[in-house]
Motif scaffolding. Structure first.
Motif, PDB file in Angstrom:
ATOM      1  N   LEU A 287       0.180  -0.885  -0.145  1.00 31.48           N
ATOM      2  CA  LEU A 287      -0.095  -0.188   0.447  1.00 31.48           C
ATOM      3  C   LEU A 287       0.759   0.992   0.130  1.00 31.48           C
ATOM      4  O   LEU A 287       0.157   2.302  -0.079  1.00 31.48           O
ATOM      5  N   MET A 288       2.046   1.443  -0.028  1.00 31.27           N
ATOM      6  CA  MET A 288       2.765   2.234   0.754  1.00 31.27           C
ATOM      7  C   MET A 288       3.038   2.997  -0.520  1.00 31.27           C
ATOM      8  O   MET A 288       2.903   3.791  -1.083  1.00 31.27           O
ATOM      9  N   PRO A 289       3.917   2.014  -2.099  1.00 31.77           N
ATOM     10  CA  PRO A 289       3.814   3.218  -3.277  1.00 31.77           C
ATOM     11  C   PRO A 289       2.217   3.876  -3.347  1.00 31.77           C
ATOM     12  O   PRO A 289       3.050   5.227  -4.423  1.00 31.77           O
ATOM     13  N   PRO A 290       1.008   2.844  -3.589  1.00 30.33           N
ATOM     14  CA  PRO A 290       0.249   3.718  -3.959  1.00 30.33           C
ATOM     15  C   PRO A 290       0.061   5.490  -2.840  1.00 30.33           C
ATOM     16  O   PRO A 290      -0.328   6.640  -2.959  1.00 30.33           O
ATOM     17  N   ALA A 291      -0.189   5.292  -2.043  1.00 25.71           N
ATOM     18  CA  ALA A 291       0.034   5.874  -0.743  1.00 25.71           C
ATOM     19  C   ALA A 291       0.685   7.214  -1.499  1.00 25.71           C
ATOM     20  O   ALA A 291       0.649   8.472  -1.118  1.00 25.71           O
TER      21      ALA A 291
ATOM     22  N   ALA B 204      -5.606  11.746   1.259  1.00 22.86           N
ATOM     23  CA  ALA B 204      -6.302  10.184   0.990  1.00 22.86           C
ATOM     24  C   ALA B 204      -4.791  10.057   1.155  1.00 22.86           C
ATOM     25  O   ALA B 204      -4.463   8.651   1.988  1.00 22.86           O
ATOM     26  N   GLY B 205      -3.859  10.017   0.035  1.00 24.99           N
ATOM     27  CA  GLY B 205      -2.396   9.573   0.468  1.00 24.99           C
ATOM     28  C   GLY B 205      -1.527   9.957   2.019  1.00 24.99           C
ATOM     29  O   GLY B 205      -0.753   8.439   1.874  1.00 24.99           O
ATOM     30  N   LEU B 206      -2.036  10.430   2.648  1.00 27.61           N
ATOM     31  CA  LEU B 206      -1.104  10.990   4.036  1.00 27.61           C
ATOM     32  C   LEU B 206      -2.103   9.358   4.903  1.00 27.61           C
ATOM     33  O   LEU B 206      -1.583   8.842   5.350  1.00 27.61           O
ATOM     34  N   ALA B 207      -3.357   9.568   4.651  1.00 25.36           N
ATOM     35  CA  ALA B 207      -4.442   8.687   5.580  1.00 25.36           C
ATOM     36  C   ALA B 207      -3.781   7.475   5.203  1.00 25.36           C
ATOM     37  O   ALA B 207      -3.374   6.159   6.182  1.00 25.36           O
TER      38      ALA B 207
ATOM     39  N   SER C 251      -1.115   2.174   6.056  1.00 23.47           N
ATOM     40  CA  SER C 251       0.281   1.056   5.558  1.00 23.47           C
ATOM     41  C   SER C 251       1.120   0.996   6.672  1.00 23.47           C
ATOM     42  O   SER C 251       1.944   0.592   6.623  1.00 23.47           O
ATOM     43  N   ALA C 252       1.575   1.755   7.364  1.00 27.04           N
ATOM     44  CA  ALA C 252       3.009   2.265   7.999  1.00 27.04           C
ATOM     45  C   ALA C 252       2.627   1.316   9.614  1.00 27.04           C
ATOM     46  O   ALA C 252       3.272   0.441  10.041  1.00 27.04           O
ATOM     47  N   VAL C 253       0.917   1.865  10.484  1.00 22.81           N
ATOM     48  CA  VAL C 253       0.643   1.073  11.106  1.00 22.81           C
ATOM     49  C   VAL C 253       0.595  -0.756  10.967  1.00 22.81           C
ATOM     50  O   VAL C 253       1.020  -1.280  11.640  1.00 22.81           O
ATOM     51  N   ARG C 254      -0.185  -0.851  10.004  1.00 23.73           N
ATOM     52  CA  ARG C 254      -0.125  -2.572   9.843  1.00 23.73           C
ATOM     53  C   ARG C 254       1.202  -3.033   9.773  1.00 23.73           C
ATOM     54  O   ARG C 254       0.775  -3.846   9.415  1.00 23.73           O
TER      55      ARG C 254
END
Length: 63
Positions: free
Chosen positions: A6-10, A46-49, A54-57
């Motif tokens: 999820l990080m690259p799309p974020a 939206a990208g920040l959220a 993603s980082a928390v997960r």
């Protein structure tokens, strides 16, 4: 350490949102179409959220 999928799309969403915000400041309020304003208001948060999610997960321990 494994990177989340999820990080690259974020990062991409956040970067597009920031680019739209920078374009707003450069062009002023009259020179841009409405979708640029919508992109700035929607894509960056939206990208920040998504990045925080993603980082928390990915930081949670596996069971």
């Amino acid at each position: 350490m494994s990177t989340s999928k999820l990080m690259p799309p974020a990062v991409a969403l956040f970067a597009l949102g920031v680019a739209a915000i920078v374009a707003m400041f450069i062009a002023g309020e009259r020179g841009l179409p409405a979708w640029v304003f919508a992109a700035g208001w929607l894509l960056a948060p939206a990208g920040l959220a998504l990045g925080v999610f993603s980082a928390v997960r990915s930081a949670r321990p596996r069971r």
